[in-house]
Design a protein around this motif. Structure first.
Motif, PDB file in Angstrom:
ATOM      1  N   PRO A  41       6.712   7.254  -9.326  1.00 46.99           N
ATOM      2  CA  PRO A  41       8.079   7.178  -8.804  1.00 46.99           C
ATOM      3  C   PRO A  41       8.286   7.961  -7.516  1.00 46.99           C
ATOM      4  O   PRO A  41       9.237   7.688  -6.783  1.00 46.99           O
ATOM      5  CB  PRO A  41       8.942   7.738  -9.947  1.00 46.99           C
ATOM      6  CG  PRO A  41       8.016   8.460 -10.842  1.00 46.99           C
ATOM      7  CD  PRO A  41       6.667   7.840 -10.669  1.00 46.99           C
ATOM      8  N   THR A  42       7.411   8.925  -7.233  1.00 46.97           N
ATOM      9  CA  THR A  42       7.571   9.656  -5.972  1.00 46.97           C
ATOM     10  C   THR A  42       6.478   9.298  -4.958  1.00 46.97           C
ATOM     11  O   THR A  42       6.345   9.971  -3.936  1.00 46.97           O
ATOM     12  CB  THR A  42       7.575  11.181  -6.211  1.00 46.97           C
ATOM     13  OG1 THR A  42       6.289  11.575  -6.711  1.00 46.97           O
ATOM     14  CG2 THR A  42       8.651  11.587  -7.201  1.00 46.97           C
ATOM     15  N   GLY A  43       5.713   8.261  -5.246  1.00 40.63           N
ATOM     16  CA  GLY A  43       4.747   7.756  -4.273  1.00 40.63           C
ATOM     17  C   GLY A  43       3.556   8.668  -4.038  1.00 40.63           C
ATOM     18  O   GLY A  43       2.953   8.644  -2.956  1.00 40.63           O
ATOM     19  N   ILE A  44       3.177   9.451  -5.024  1.00 37.75           N
ATOM     20  CA  ILE A  44       1.971  10.292  -4.871  1.00 37.75           C
ATOM     21  C   ILE A  44       0.749   9.376  -4.865  1.00 37.75           C
ATOM     22  O   ILE A  44       0.634   8.468  -5.690  1.00 37.75           O
ATOM     23  CB  ILE A  44       1.906  11.349  -5.993  1.00 37.75           C
ATOM     24  CG1 ILE A  44       3.053  12.350  -5.790  1.00 37.75           C
ATOM     25  CG2 ILE A  44       0.568  12.054  -6.016  1.00 37.75           C
ATOM     26  CD1 ILE A  44       3.228  13.340  -6.925  1.00 37.75           C
ATOM     27  N   ASP A  45      -0.127   9.605  -3.907  1.00 39.72           N
ATOM     28  CA  ASP A  45      -1.206   8.658  -3.599  1.00 39.72           C
ATOM     29  C   ASP A  45      -2.543   9.375  -3.739  1.00 39.72           C
ATOM     30  O   ASP A  45      -2.875  10.244  -2.928  1.00 39.72           O
ATOM     31  CB  ASP A  45      -0.978   8.152  -2.162  1.00 39.72           C
ATOM     32  CG  ASP A  45      -2.052   7.200  -1.684  1.00 39.72           C
ATOM     33  OD1 ASP A  45      -3.155   7.204  -2.258  1.00 39.72           O
ATOM     34  OD2 ASP A  45      -1.790   6.482  -0.716  1.00 39.72           O
ATOM     35  N   ILE A  46      -3.306   9.028  -4.754  1.00 46.59           N
ATOM     36  CA  ILE A  46      -4.577   9.711  -5.034  1.00 46.59           C
ATOM     37  C   ILE A  46      -5.502   9.709  -3.812  1.00 46.59           C
ATOM     38  O   ILE A  46      -6.179  10.710  -3.543  1.00 46.59           O
ATOM     39  CB  ILE A  46      -5.265   9.089  -6.282  1.00 46.59           C
ATOM     40  CG1 ILE A  46      -6.484   9.884  -6.714  1.00 46.59           C
ATOM     41  CG2 ILE A  46      -5.610   7.633  -6.064  1.00 46.59           C
ATOM     42  CD1 ILE A  46      -7.094   9.431  -8.046  1.00 46.59           C
TER      43      ILE A  46
END
Ligand code: SF4
Ligand code: SF4
Length: 379
Positions: free
Chosen positions: A352-357
């Motif tokens: 939901p907060t767009g954290i991108d591995i």
């Protein structure tokens, strides 16, 4: 491997053959504004003419300008919900005469046929196989389902905005783990499936489906589609030396930055096709005469997950995210000789907060104390 062609008009025959042989078809279908996996009966249940747009924290259905059946990228569901259901009753117990009896669960009625599994998903399934049925402890329900499930793979005709299977060497062309693999080709007025057979079981099924040997021009058209997909990945992840790097990055200041954005909501672990953690819950009715034990998906993002006597081992969001990413890309290698990530991009899309591995790894590398400045994580 010999290549065949099934015309679009004959694909229904593949579906009806599978149903006739007693398979329950599970495949992509439109539901709740997404393309998800569910029970399907015919080709018309597929998301015909639909695709999706994906970015970090974003998923939108979109219309295609054609009648492709598999012209979408992966949605929030993975096949693990079939092989390892989110909620599964393991057994019940009934009080009888001062004692109790255990009531076993009945076995599944019909074997499943997965329709439309992508290459990265086949890699994810083989990773879960290693954990859940090829080690010293076998999950009997998982093993039963896996052993009887038939897999019709589909090679990806386009890359999604959050895909990075090329970096993880898991796609986009299916090379293992399928009975039959299809590449959908829409070429002017022609619509057909280049078809490859992976098992004897797949070959037997094709005996009942009209097909012919593929011409060189058809093989080349299918290969161009897969090559174009590989060349247009939405993300990339440089994996060189990554395990060793992460083992040296426990005190990296970027973990605090991610923790400030992470809600510890567990979405990334729910959508991930390789995450396999479960917990068990015992419930009783009000009379105390009936009890049930349920197995449910669990997540390393909850405080309870690492609770042992006296408290939670990972009490902060920072420690949970660090555990998750380090497990996926480093410690998993030592445990299972493979990364725990196949580059499907779901955790990026559905965070939901767009954290991108992929981006977090770049930032970790850039901010590692003592390292020279780097642009995208590559040396
Ligand atoms: S970690 Fe993310 S990109 Fe990798 S397999 Fe899991 S959901 Fe897909
Ligand atoms: S990384 Fe994103 S999806 Fe995963 S727990 Fe944090 S906020 Fe939720």
């Amino acid at each position: 491997m010999k290549s065949l062609v099934i015309e679009r008009t004959d694909l229904e025959k593949l579906f009806s053959t599978l149903v006739g042989r007693g398979y329950r078809l599970i495949g992509p279908t439109l539901r709740e504004a997404a393309i998800v996996y569910g029970e399907i009966k015919t080709v018309n249940d597929l998301p015909i003419g639909w695709t999706d747009g994906q970015a970090a924290g974003q998923y939108r259905l979109q219309r295609r300008g054609d009648a492709a059946l598999f012209g979408y990228n992966l949605g929030p569901h993975s096949w693990k919900k079939e092989n390892l259901p989110p909620s599964l009753r393991l057994f019940s117990a009934e009080r009888r005469d001062q004692s109790f009896v255990i009531i076993e669960e009945p076995a599944d009625e019909l074997p499943m046929a997965f329709i439309g599994a992508r290459s990265c998903e086949l890699h994810a399934i083989s990773i879960q196989d290693r954990v859940l049925m090829q080690g010293p402890f076998v999950d009997p329900t998982y093993a039963r389902r896996r052993n009887q499930t038939l897999v019709i793979a589909v090679n990806c005709g386009q890359a999604g905005g959050t895909c990075f299977c090329v970096s993880m060497k898991s796609g986009p062309q299916a090379t293992q783990g399928f009975d039959i693999a299809l590449t959908e080709v829409l070429d002017g007025h022609r619509h057909y499936f280049l078809t490859e057979v992976g098992t004897t079981r797949g070959a037997e099924i094709l005996n009942d489906v009209p097909h012919r040997a593929a011409r060189d021009v058809e093989k080349a058209a299918a290969q161009r589609i897969v090559d174009r997909t590989a060349a247009t990945m939405g993300r990339k992840l440089y994996t060189g030396g990554l395990k060793e790097f992460l083992y040296s990055a426990y005190e990296n200041p970027h973990w605090d930055d991610v923790a400030a954005r992470c809600l510890s909501c567990a979405n990334c672990t729910m959508v991930c096709p390789t995450c396999f953690c479960t917990t068990v819950e015992d419930v009783t009715d009000l009379s105390g005469a009936h009890a049930e034990r349920w197995q449910k998906w669990d997540s390393c993002f909850t405080a309870d997950f690492s609770y042992i006597h006296g408290g939670s081992v990972r009490s902060s969001t920072k420690s949970r995210y660090r555990q998750w990413l380090t497990h996926k890309l480093a410690t998993w290698m030592d445990q299972f000789s493979t990364p725990g990530c196949v580059g499907c991009g779901r955790c990026i899309t559905w965070c939901p907060t767009g954290i991108d591995i992929t981006q977090e790894v770049v930032s970790l590398r850039e901010r590692q104390p003592g390292r020279k400045e780097q642009s995208d994580g590559e040396p």
